[in-house]
Design an enzyme around this catalytic site. Structure first.
Site, PDB file in Angstrom:
ATOM      1  N   GLY A  70     -52.537  86.875 144.935  1.00 49.86           N
ATOM      2  CA  GLY A  70     -53.830  86.606 144.275  1.00 49.86           C
ATOM      3  C   GLY A  70     -54.912  87.480 144.854  1.00 49.86           C
ATOM      4  CG  HIS A 134     -52.513  93.926 151.471  1.00 45.33           C
ATOM      5  ND1 HIS A 134     -52.899  92.884 151.102  1.00 45.33           N
ATOM      6  CD2 HIS A 134     -52.283  94.978 150.444  1.00 45.33           C
ATOM      7  CE1 HIS A 134     -52.983  93.058 149.599  1.00 45.33           C
ATOM      8  NE2 HIS A 134     -52.528  94.208 149.284  1.00 45.33           N
ATOM      9  CE1 TYR A 222     -53.384  83.566 141.768  1.00 44.91           C
ATOM     10  CE2 TYR A 222     -51.609  81.961 141.596  1.00 44.91           C
ATOM     11  CZ  TYR A 222     -52.381  83.015 141.112  1.00 44.91           C
ATOM     12  OH  TYR A 222     -52.356  83.282 139.781  1.00 44.91           O
TER      13      TYR A 222
END
Length: 326
Positions: A70, A134, A222
């Site tokens: 997401g 990330h 999400y």
């Protein structure tokens, strides 16, 4: 200067050569075990430079995520909230003419290119700087973890995450990357061997920080964001001390932001249908379905059982759990 650059390149190559490697789900033929997570070959250099050279500011805001959880949607929502005073018109908004990944860049990918230019580019970025990563929490630059900057983290049901990862990397993988059939890719995922994995330690790192440092890390799922978008967008705005949470028009502003960032709307924008970003990935590949529960169309009963056991084994007792939608 050229000599220093050559020396640095040799050092980076030596680091990569020294690391354990596996074929896995990532943007390249190999993943390297770097600081207890699996890092794509072409990201090791950028991650290393990011850790060494990034200078966080107390008012920085980071969108952190495990890949395919997401990220694009959260970037859009956070950009609209952070920059609402500057871009209060929803008819002529940067999100209508730029991809969210262009507006909220990944320093670890930027630093894979000319270091001096990228440091300059980030230091000149208007404040508050909105960036993304990330990286697992333990591998973030110390300047981020020790500063007062804020992190909004999003993760996703591990079943849907795998399907999204599988579909995405099949579309973007280079010719040199190995071909994995679905079942082989699933085994890699179950063993944590994918870009920035293992997924369970990635989630748990941010989860634990969000409990001990509530003013530092906001943890989102999400599925929750999809099911009650208004409530969780308000949470994001409050976490960021945004002025849009005050005053009688706050609900209207939040509704406008949600409408602007709707998955279907972003997917249909011309700017997101063509062109490339992030080292040649086509923008359209960042918008697939955005659904909850699509995994049921992919998984065999034995796969469901296996992943369910891994989730229980890895996350059990942490307080972090996921509803399985089927």
């Amino acid at each position: 200067m050229a000599l220093a650059s050559h020396k640095q390149a040799n050092e980076e190559n030596e680091i990569i050569i020294s690391l354990p490697k596996e074929s896995g789900l990532g943007a390249g033929p190999y993943l390297h075990l770097f600081q207890d997570f699996w890092c794509p070959t072409n990201s090791v250099e950028g991650v290393n430079k990011f850790q060494k050279h990034f200078d966080a500011k107390d008012n920085d805001v980071f969108v952190a995520s495990f890949p395919k959880s997401g990220t694009t949607w959260l970037k859009a929502l956070t950009f609209a909230i952070v920059n609402h005073q500057q871009f209060s018109s929803f008819d002529n908004h940067p999100l209508l003419s730029s991809n969210p990944h262009e507006l909220v860049p990944f320093p670890e990918f930027m630093y894979s290119h000319d270091l001096h230019d990228q440091i300059l580019s980030l230091s000149n970025k208007s404040e508050p700087r909105l960036l993304s990563t990330h990286l697992p929490f333990p591998s973030l630059p110390q300047s981020i973890t020790k500063s007062n900057c804020k992190i909004i983290y999003i993760c996703r049901n591990p079943f849907d995450t795998f399907v999204s990862v599988w579909e995405f990397f099949n579309k973007i993988k280079p010719v040199s990357s190995p071909e994995f059939i679905f079942e082989e890719a699933f085994e890699k995922y179950c063993n944590g061997i994918m870009g920035f994995g293992p997924w369970w330690s990635h989630m748990l790192g941010y989860w634990k920080e969000s409990i001990t440092r509530r003013n530092k890390v906001l943890f989102l799922k999400y599925e929750d964001l999809k099911e009650d978008t208004v409530f969780h967008v308000k949470r994001i705005a409050e976490f960021l001390d945004s002025p849009i949470t005050q005053g009688g028009e706050s609900n209207t502003v939040i509704e406008h932001i949600i409408k602007l960032c709707r998955f279907e709307k972003m997917k249909d924008l011309e700017v997101n249908k063509s062109g490339c970003i992030l080292n040649g990935v086509e923008k359209k590949n960042f918008f697939r379905k955005g659904e909850i529960g699509d995994w049921i169309n992919y998984f065999s009963p034995s796969m469901i059982e296996k992943l369910s056991k891994i989730i229980e084994e890895k996350l059990g007792g942490s307080g972090l759990s996921f509803k399985v939608h089927s």
